[in-house]
Design a protein around this motif. Structure first.
Motif, PDB file in Angstrom:
ATOM      1  N   TRP A  19       0.672  -1.393  -0.111  1.00  0.00           N
ATOM      2  CA  TRP A  19       0.221   0.034   0.084  1.00  0.00           C
ATOM      3  C   TRP A  19       0.856   1.517  -0.166  1.00  0.00           C
ATOM      4  O   TRP A  19       0.313   2.172  -0.305  1.00  0.00           O
ATOM      5  CB  TRP A  19      -0.951  -0.063   1.235  1.00  0.00           C
ATOM      6  N   TRP A  21       3.110   2.237  -2.069  1.00  0.00           N
ATOM      7  CA  TRP A  21       3.050   2.621  -3.426  1.00  0.00           C
ATOM      8  C   TRP A  21       1.887   3.322  -3.881  1.00  0.00           C
ATOM      9  O   TRP A  21       1.747   4.300  -4.660  1.00  0.00           O
ATOM     10  CB  TRP A  21       3.482   1.673  -4.344  1.00  0.00           C
ATOM     11  N   MET A  22       0.667   3.136  -3.436  1.00  0.00           N
ATOM     12  CA  MET A  22      -0.666   3.788  -3.533  1.00  0.00           C
ATOM     13  C   MET A  22      -0.581   5.224  -2.823  1.00  0.00           C
ATOM     14  O   MET A  22      -0.870   6.172  -3.282  1.00  0.00           O
ATOM     15  CB  MET A  22      -1.741   2.891  -3.018  1.00  0.00           C
ATOM     16  N   LEU A  25       1.497   7.357  -4.966  1.00  0.00           N
ATOM     17  CA  LEU A  25       0.812   7.976  -6.116  1.00  0.00           C
ATOM     18  C   LEU A  25       0.043   8.976  -5.605  1.00  0.00           C
ATOM     19  O   LEU A  25      -0.189  10.164  -6.267  1.00  0.00           O
ATOM     20  CB  LEU A  25      -0.039   6.790  -6.684  1.00  0.00           C
ATOM     21  N   ALA A  26      -0.646   8.830  -4.291  1.00  0.00           N
ATOM     22  CA  ALA A  26      -1.405   9.932  -3.717  1.00  0.00           C
ATOM     23  C   ALA A  26      -0.652  11.252  -3.499  1.00  0.00           C
ATOM     24  O   ALA A  26      -1.220  12.220  -3.667  1.00  0.00           O
ATOM     25  CB  ALA A  26      -2.013   9.642  -2.792  1.00  0.00           C
ATOM     26  N   CYS A 192      -7.249  11.685  -1.944  1.00  0.00           N
ATOM     27  CA  CYS A 192      -5.756  11.137  -1.720  1.00  0.00           C
ATOM     28  C   CYS A 192      -5.715  11.083  -0.271  1.00  0.00           C
ATOM     29  O   CYS A 192      -4.846   9.977   0.355  1.00  0.00           O
ATOM     30  CB  CYS A 192      -4.795  12.131  -2.208  1.00  0.00           C
ATOM     31  N   ILE A 195      -6.816   7.612   1.102  1.00  0.00           N
ATOM     32  CA  ILE A 195      -5.723   6.735   0.611  1.00  0.00           C
ATOM     33  C   ILE A 195      -4.579   6.439   1.870  1.00  0.00           C
ATOM     34  O   ILE A 195      -4.219   5.192   1.964  1.00  0.00           O
ATOM     35  CB  ILE A 195      -4.953   7.079  -0.710  1.00  0.00           C
TER      36      ILE A 195
END
Length: 486
Positions: A19, A21-22, A25-26, A192, A195
């Motif tokens: 998670w 890496w998510m 991205l956020a 974002c 997340i």
């Protein structure tokens, strides 16, 4: 993730994988939405002037307030994160940003824009961005440097896309409807934030000499919970207030550390002229006959080049050849920024302005990549967060004053070239001040070492590099990291 879930997994580590890496991205999207957003304000400059019959100085207060609050709200964001956690701060920032721009679409005067788009949107952007960076520090340990570098590409993406989108929407539906749409776009900061779920952690015994409360507060940051508070006593309230100022605003470091003192003064002075091209480049091009769509493209060119040049600059400055010399690379980049302004003074032709944007973008990449690295070089890492708090507040003051004062000069002279003359003056003088001061400080240190005279407080006089990687790795990430849109 709940505390119980984290405890149940025992030694499971969510950092650097899955998670995380998510979350990265956020963070990229957050930086594009927040730090990249102010660059598009110049597209609306002429329309806002006509709508409210405002002068250049009056109109420029609007983006100045936004950028100043975005930069200077770091300590307030730090308190918010400490009390409620990163996720809450990011989502609150998204709500404030969206509310500010939606309210701006109904403004009847330029002064109302100062409050809505300037203060409210700026403060919301500050909360979302800085809390997002803090969350990134908890999710990445081994790959933290890489994660921060990748996240910073969001700024360049924002610089590239926001002006193009702004000009298209402005042509199609006017500035009021465009601001309304921007409010909806900025609400994506809440997505974002959702997340960035908290990381649970097992309680650890305090280190020798460390108060249990400090360990508890560190755990609160990742879990988003508020620390328990004892009933305050009157004789301790003043002490607590002083300790908070000492923690988040490092006045003691400013008085004792000559390197930090020189660097902070130099960057604060530099910021009087650094933001001027971003605010006035599009109005300057339109004033000299450049089509509005092509004028907006100029800011996008700066952002596009930054996407590729900034990471390369960061890698180059990290080479061992530049160990102990990064401050001189930084001053060289600032000097190039100042000298580049003379290009567009010579001619306002679109082809000349493109050349100016290319050179300015290269120089800006150096400034952006090195600003905080140099600060890490002159300040010990265990005080970096508080040193950066004072640093960002001081630079936010000059960021606030620079564009309006320059706009007043343009109103008096009716000549946009004074924008770039003024920018060059502050940038060049700041570069010379920092470069010569650090050179003199380094020479003084060498003479002191040669004479074998011991110093009672070496950090007060010396400019030195950060500790070795092994020492840095053993330190926990700072509670809050303040990063600006430089």
């Amino acid at each position: 993730m709940s505390r119980g879930g984290a405890a149940g997994r025992g030694t499971a580590k969510p950092q650097d994988q899955g998670w995380a890496w998510m979350v990265l991205l956020a963070a990229v999207v957050l930086q594009a939405l927040t730090l990249g957003f102010p660059c598009c304000i110049g597209v609306f400059f002429t329309d806002l002037q006509h709508e409210f019959q405002a002068s250049n100085s009056e109109t420029s207060w609007f983006p100045s307030i936004m950028v100043a609050v975005l930069h200077g709200g770091g300590p307030l964001c730090s308190l918010l994160v400490k009390r409620f956690g990163c996720r809450f701060a990011v989502m609150l920032g998204g709500l404030l940003s969206g509310l500010g721009m939606v309210s701006s679409s109904f403004c009847k005067s330029i002064s109302q824009l100062y409050l809505t788009a300037g203060f409210i949107t700026g403060l919301g952007s500050c909360f979302s961005f800085q809390a997002g960076v803090t969350a990134l520090g908890f999710y990445f340990v081994r790959w933290q440097t890489l994660a921060n570098a990748m996240a910073s590409t969001g700024v360049s993406l924002g610089f590239t896309l926001w002006p193009l989108l702004s000009q298209y929407l402005l042509d199609e539906m006017g500035w009021r409807n465009t601001f309304l749409i921007f409010g909806g776009i900025l609400l994506n900061c809440c997505v974002c934030g959702a997340i960035m779920r908290p990381i649970g952690s097992l309680p650890q015994p305090p280190k020798p000499g460390e108060e249990p409360e400090s360990r508890a507060e560190e755990a609160q940051l990742s879990n988003g919970a508020s620390p328990p508070h004892a009933v305050p006593q009157q004789h301790t309230s003043r002490t607590t207030c002083f300790q908070m100022l000492q923690k988040y605003l490092a006045f003691d470091i400013f008085c004792q550390n000559k390197g930090y003192q020189i660097y902070t003064i130099g960057v604060t002075w530099m910021m009087m002229g650094f933001a001027l091209p971003h605010v006035y480049l599009v109005p300057y091009a339109i004033h000299n006959g450049v089509e509005e769509r092509r004028a907006a493209l100029l800011i996008s060119i700066i952002g596009l080049i930054n996407i590729f040049i900034r990471p390369l600059t960061g890698l180059l400055s990290g080479h061992r050849v530049f160990t102990g010399r990064r401050i001189y690379l930084f001053t060289l980049a600032v000097l190039l920024c100042g000298l580049s302004n003379f290009i567009c003074v010579i001619s306002a032709e679109f082809s000349v302005l493109i050349l100016y944007c290319i050179i300015l973008s290269i120089a800006m990449s150096g400034v952006g990549a090195l600003t905080f690295q140099v600060l890490m070089d002159v300040v010990e890492m265990d005080r970096f967060s508080s040193a950066l708090g004072l640093f960002t507040i001081l630079e936010s003051i000059t960021l606030l004053l620079g564009p309006p004062l320059t706009g007043l000069l343009v109103d008096i002279t009716s000549d946009f070239r004074y924008v770039f003359y003024t920018s060059s003056f502050f940038l060049i003088s700041a570069a010379l001040f920092m470069g010569l001061s650090f050179w003199a400080l380094e020479k003084r240190n060498k003479l002191t070492e040669a004479s074998k005279v011991p110093l009672s407080n070496p950090s007060r006089y010396q400019y030195s590099e950060t500790p070795s990687d092994s020492q840095a790795e053993c330190k926990p990430p700072p509670a809050v990291v303040y990063i600006t849109s430089i």
